[in-house]
Write an enzyme that holds these catalytic residues in place. Structure first.
Site, PDB file in Angstrom:
ATOM      1  N   ASN A  15       0.871  -1.180   0.000  1.00 42.95           N
ATOM      2  CA  ASN A  15       0.000   0.000   0.000  1.00 42.95           C
ATOM      3  C   ASN A  15       0.906   1.228   0.000  1.00 42.95           C
ATOM      4  O   ASN A  15       1.474   1.585   1.023  1.00 42.95           O
ATOM      5  CB  ASN A  15      -0.902  -0.015   1.249  1.00 42.95           C
ATOM      6  CG  ASN A  15      -1.745   1.245   1.355  1.00 42.95           C
ATOM      7  OD1 ASN A  15      -1.803   2.046   0.408  1.00 42.95           O
ATOM      8  ND2 ASN A  15      -2.385   1.438   2.486  1.00 42.95           N
ATOM      9  N   LYS A  17       0.095   4.272  -0.346  1.00 43.83           N
ATOM     10  CA  LYS A  17      -0.557   5.495   0.173  1.00 43.83           C
ATOM     11  C   LYS A  17      -0.288   6.637  -0.818  1.00 43.83           C
ATOM     12  O   LYS A  17      -0.190   6.377  -2.023  1.00 43.83           O
ATOM     13  CB  LYS A  17      -0.073   5.792   1.598  1.00 43.83           C
ATOM     14  CG  LYS A  17      -0.187   4.530   2.483  1.00 43.83           C
ATOM     15  CD  LYS A  17       0.033   4.752   3.937  1.00 43.83           C
ATOM     16  CE  LYS A  17      -0.124   3.418   4.680  1.00 43.83           C
ATOM     17  NZ  LYS A  17       0.012   3.542   6.120  1.00 43.83           N
ATOM     18  N   HIS A 100      -9.597   1.636   5.311  1.00 45.96           N
ATOM     19  CA  HIS A 100      -8.283   1.905   5.919  1.00 45.96           C
ATOM     20  C   HIS A 100      -8.437   2.952   7.024  1.00 45.96           C
ATOM     21  O   HIS A 100      -9.216   3.900   6.895  1.00 45.96           O
ATOM     22  CB  HIS A 100      -7.289   2.396   4.856  1.00 45.96           C
ATOM     23  CG  HIS A 100      -5.871   2.330   5.338  1.00 45.96           C
ATOM     24  ND1 HIS A 100      -5.346   3.259   6.209  1.00 45.96           N
ATOM     25  CD2 HIS A 100      -4.891   1.422   5.121  1.00 45.96           C
ATOM     26  CE1 HIS A 100      -4.094   2.930   6.490  1.00 45.96           C
ATOM     27  NE2 HIS A 100      -3.787   1.820   5.837  1.00 45.96           N
ATOM     28  N   GLU A 102      -6.664   5.346   7.861  1.00 46.35           N
ATOM     29  CA  GLU A 102      -6.388   6.731   7.453  1.00 46.35           C
ATOM     30  C   GLU A 102      -7.612   7.351   6.783  1.00 46.35           C
ATOM     31  O   GLU A 102      -7.872   8.553   6.923  1.00 46.35           O
ATOM     32  CB  GLU A 102      -5.157   6.761   6.532  1.00 46.35           C
ATOM     33  CG  GLU A 102      -3.874   6.510   7.331  1.00 46.35           C
ATOM     34  CD  GLU A 102      -2.752   5.842   6.570  1.00 46.35           C
ATOM     35  OE1 GLU A 102      -2.805   5.780   5.324  1.00 46.35           O
ATOM     36  OE2 GLU A 102      -1.799   5.362   7.221  1.00 46.35           O
ATOM     37  N   GLU A 172      -5.194  -4.162  11.067  1.00 44.36           N
ATOM     38  CA  GLU A 172      -4.146  -3.139  11.158  1.00 44.36           C
ATOM     39  C   GLU A 172      -4.364  -2.317  12.431  1.00 44.36           C
ATOM     40  O   GLU A 172      -5.136  -1.342  12.415  1.00 44.36           O
ATOM     41  CB  GLU A 172      -4.207  -2.206   9.936  1.00 44.36           C
ATOM     42  CG  GLU A 172      -3.995  -2.908   8.615  1.00 44.36           C
ATOM     43  CD  GLU A 172      -3.479  -1.958   7.536  1.00 44.36           C
ATOM     44  OE1 GLU A 172      -2.456  -2.289   6.929  1.00 44.36           O
ATOM     45  OE2 GLU A 172      -4.063  -0.880   7.325  1.00 44.36           O
ATOM     46  N   GLY A 178       2.760   2.993  10.733  1.00 42.20           N
ATOM     47  CA  GLY A 178       3.703   4.088  10.513  1.00 42.20           C
ATOM     48  C   GLY A 178       4.473   4.500  11.750  1.00 42.20           C
ATOM     49  O   GLY A 178       5.127   5.544  11.758  1.00 42.20           O
ATOM     50  N   SER A 218       3.683  -1.402  10.533  1.00 45.00           N
ATOM     51  CA  SER A 218       5.141  -1.470  10.758  1.00 45.00           C
ATOM     52  C   SER A 218       5.718  -2.852  10.470  1.00 45.00           C
ATOM     53  O   SER A 218       6.661  -3.284  11.142  1.00 45.00           O
ATOM     54  CB  SER A 218       5.498  -1.006  12.177  1.00 45.00           C
ATOM     55  OG  SER A 218       5.143   0.363  12.334  1.00 45.00           O
TER      56      SER A 218
HETATM   57  P1  13P Z   1       3.053   0.876   7.688  1.00 44.28           P
HETATM   58  O1  13P Z   1       3.592  -0.419   7.141  1.00 44.28           O
HETATM   59  O2  13P Z   1       3.765   2.086   7.128  1.00 44.28           O
HETATM   60  O3  13P Z   1       2.969   0.863   9.158  1.00 44.28           O
HETATM   61  O4  13P Z   1       1.547   0.999   7.141  1.00 44.28           O
HETATM   62  C1  13P Z   1       0.689  -0.073   7.251  1.00 44.28           C
HETATM   63  C2  13P Z   1      -0.538   0.233   6.491  1.00 44.28           C
HETATM   64  O5  13P Z   1      -1.246   1.173   6.809  1.00 44.28           O
HETATM   65  C3  13P Z   1      -0.835  -0.596   5.333  1.00 44.28           C
HETATM   66  O6  13P Z   1      -2.118  -0.333   4.843  1.00 44.28           O
END
Ligand code: 13P
Length: 255
Positions: A15, A17, A100, A102, A172, A178, A218
């Site tokens: 992903n 983003k 997600h 976010e 997640e 992140g 992460s």
């Molecule tokens: P990170 O791997 O940067 O923590 O993000 C995970 C994520 O949100 C995947 O959709």
């Protein structure tokens, strides 16, 4: 892409983003594409929608499957800036990430809206990756199971048994996204087993055993192996570490 999940074929998904421009993405593809062998897992990549078509044209192999990071909860109409599931399917996209954290946080997506997005995806034969997971304050109160259960019940559990087997779930935990602080394998396994048990209770054990549940938060080359070794972890949804071709390939090798 096969929709047969009977053996719960593992998945590693990138992903991106809102990262990588088209030149950077092409470079990534040039490095990752040729390095993919038949790794006995599905490899998905989720670029920004604007460049998925170009990247699909550029890619000459058949190991990578491209998907979108979101879609509208509406069919069509006056929704400036939105992209419908039908539009994604019409250009050959097969996958979409929905729910997600976010998007929940920044765009106010509720469990109800996410349910409608899932309906759009299913109707248009896109395979969704449905994301769930608790924030830190919920984890600190040890209420993560109730929190995730509500997400499952309000967005996912209205679907038929036939539809649910073509939905991939990603657990997640928000506190791990992140932050560099991944869930431990024990924490991940506990939540994945819980999610699978909830599916078994709502549908059947047979269906629960078919559904793929990915871990995200992460995940990186140094922890992928132990996370993927958990019985109910069927692969990973990778954010930051997926941007670096070497790290992403190392995570695939960890499977
Ligand atoms: P990170 O791997 O940067 O923590 O993000 C995970 C994520 O949100 C995947 O959709």
């Amino acid at each position: 892409m096969s929709k047969q999940n009977l053996s719960r074929r593992k998945i590693v998904a990138a992903n991106w983003k809102m990262n990588l421009d088209i030149d950077e993405a092409a470079e990534w593809l040039g490095e990752v594409g040729p390095a993919l062998k038949d790794d006995d897992c599905d490899v998905f990549v989720f670029p920004s929608s604007v460049m998925i078509g170009d990247l699909m044209d550029m890619y000459e192999g058949d190991m990578l499957v491209f998907g979108a990071q979101n879609c509208s909860h509406k069919d069509s109409g006056a929704y400036t800036g939105e992209v419908s599931a039908k539009q994604l399917a019409s250009v050959g996209i097969e996958l979409v990430i929905l729910g997600h954290s976010e998007c929940r946080e920044h765009f106010g997506e509720t469990n109800e809206i996410i349910k409608q997005k899932l309906q759009q995806a299913v109707q248009n034969e896109l395979m969704p990756i449905f994301c769930c997971g608790e924030p830190l304050e919920v984890r600190n109160k040890n209420e993560q199971k109730n929190y995730v259960k509500q997400q499952l019940e309000e967005s996912l559990f209205g679907f038929s048994a036939a539809a649910i087997t073509d939905i991939i779930i990603a657990y997640e935990p928000i506190w791990a996204i992140g932050t560099g602080l991944n869930a431990t394998p024990e924490q991940a396994q506990e939540m994945h087993a819980f999610i699978r048990a909830e599916i078994a209770a709502k549908y059947s054990n047979e269906i629960a055993q078919q559904i793929r549940i990915l871990y995200g938060g992460s995940c990186k080359p140094t922890n992928a192996k132990e996370l993927f070794a958990c019985a109910d972890v069927d692969g990973g949804l990778i954010g930051g570490a997926s941007l670096n071709p070497k790290d992403f390939l190392a995570i695939i090798r960890a499977l």
